[in-house]
Write a protein that holds these residues in place. Sequence first.
Motif, PDB file in Angstrom:
ATOM      1  N   ALA A  26       0.964  -1.209  -0.143  1.00  0.00           N
ATOM      2  CA  ALA A  26      -0.187   0.116   0.070  1.00  0.00           C
ATOM      3  C   ALA A  26       0.873   1.251   0.124  1.00  0.00           C
ATOM      4  CB  ALA A  26      -0.897   0.012   1.304  1.00  0.00           C
ATOM      5  N   ASN A  27       0.355   2.378  -0.498  1.00  0.00           N
ATOM      6  CA  ASN A  27       1.153   3.515  -0.611  1.00  0.00           C
ATOM      7  C   ASN A  27       0.926   4.409   0.815  1.00  0.00           C
ATOM      8  OD1 ASN A  27       1.731   2.918  -3.261  1.00  0.00           O
ATOM      9  ND2 ASN A  27      -0.095   4.017  -4.104  1.00  0.00           N
ATOM     10  N   VAL A  28       0.357   3.741   1.726  1.00  0.00           N
ATOM     11  CA  VAL A  28       0.266   4.406   3.116  1.00  0.00           C
ATOM     12  C   VAL A  28       0.810   3.560   4.129  1.00  0.00           C
ATOM     13  CG1 VAL A  28      -1.437   6.034   2.489  1.00  0.00           C
ATOM     14  CG2 VAL A  28      -2.143   3.826   3.304  1.00  0.00           C
ATOM     15  N   ASN A  51      -0.950 -15.625   1.137  1.00  0.00           N
ATOM     16  CA  ASN A  51      -0.074 -16.878   1.225  1.00  0.00           C
ATOM     17  C   ASN A  51       0.194 -17.496  -0.138  1.00  0.00           C
ATOM     18  OD1 ASN A  51       0.171 -16.477   4.112  1.00  0.00           O
ATOM     19  ND2 ASN A  51      -1.467 -18.139   4.598  1.00  0.00           N
ATOM     20  N   ALA A  52      -0.814 -17.639  -0.813  1.00  0.00           N
ATOM     21  CA  ALA A  52      -0.512 -18.225  -2.095  1.00  0.00           C
ATOM     22  C   ALA A  52       0.232 -17.398  -2.996  1.00  0.00           C
ATOM     23  CB  ALA A  52      -2.017 -18.675  -2.768  1.00  0.00           C
ATOM     24  N   SER A  53       0.344 -16.192  -2.883  1.00  0.00           N
ATOM     25  CA  SER A  53       0.871 -15.319  -3.791  1.00  0.00           C
ATOM     26  C   SER A  53       2.404 -15.314  -3.539  1.00  0.00           C
ATOM     27  CB  SER A  53       0.271 -13.780  -3.387  1.00  0.00           C
ATOM     28  OG  SER A  53       1.112 -13.275  -2.439  1.00  0.00           O
ATOM     29  N   GLY A  54       2.919 -15.661  -2.394  1.00  0.00           N
ATOM     30  CA  GLY A  54       4.297 -15.604  -2.117  1.00  0.00           C
ATOM     31  C   GLY A  54       4.891 -14.220  -1.969  1.00  0.00           C
ATOM     32  N   ALA A  58       2.979  -7.989   0.256  1.00  0.00           N
ATOM     33  CA  ALA A  58       1.295  -8.083   0.361  1.00  0.00           C
ATOM     34  C   ALA A  58       0.973  -8.252   1.826  1.00  0.00           C
ATOM     35  CB  ALA A  58       0.677  -8.870  -0.470  1.00  0.00           C
ATOM     36  N   THR A  59       0.206  -7.158   2.366  1.00  0.00           N
ATOM     37  CA  THR A  59      -0.146  -7.612   3.809  1.00  0.00           C
ATOM     38  C   THR A  59      -1.673  -7.580   3.897  1.00  0.00           C
ATOM     39  OG1 THR A  59      -0.109  -5.422   4.401  1.00  0.00           O
ATOM     40  CG2 THR A  59       1.833  -6.628   4.884  1.00  0.00           C
ATOM     41  N   ASP A  65      -6.688  -2.158   1.627  1.00  0.00           N
ATOM     42  CA  ASP A  65      -6.543  -0.747   0.935  1.00  0.00           C
ATOM     43  C   ASP A  65      -6.368  -0.737  -0.783  1.00  0.00           C
ATOM     44  OD1 ASP A  65      -5.519   2.032   1.687  1.00  0.00           O
ATOM     45  OD2 ASP A  65      -4.043   1.486   0.265  1.00  0.00           O
ATOM     46  N   ASN A  66      -5.635  -1.778  -1.260  1.00  0.00           N
ATOM     47  CA  ASN A  66      -5.806  -2.015  -2.898  1.00  0.00           C
ATOM     48  C   ASN A  66      -7.195  -2.157  -3.410  1.00  0.00           C
ATOM     49  OD1 ASN A  66      -3.068  -1.467  -2.988  1.00  0.00           O
ATOM     50  ND2 ASN A  66      -2.595  -3.315  -2.588  1.00  0.00           N
TER      51      ASN A  66
END
Length: 92
Positions: A26-28, A51-54, A58-59, A65-66
């Motif tokens: 995220a940008n913030v 988790n799948a994205s690895g 990414a939180t 937020d995205n």
Amino acid sequence: MSKNESEYVIMKALKKIYCSRFLKKANVRSNSGKMVCIREEYHRRIQRILNASGNDKATLFSYIDNVMTEHFSTYKKAIDVLDEEYKEQSIF
């Protein structure tokens, strides 16, 4: 190209688009926002996606937020109409 090959190419492209939109930092800063509650089911789903994205950038915060950024961008005109209607309502 066969139908299965075409579908595979499309799915790979969709995955790339999805990851670039939602599975990024995220940008913030997360401590500059507010706490919210989400359904336990959604929390589990999002955690599985993360988790799948690895992707360790990414939180949960950045994903939400995205998603909200995309939502507000997509529905900006409808939200503006709602806001204008709200402003026109009398408090009396």
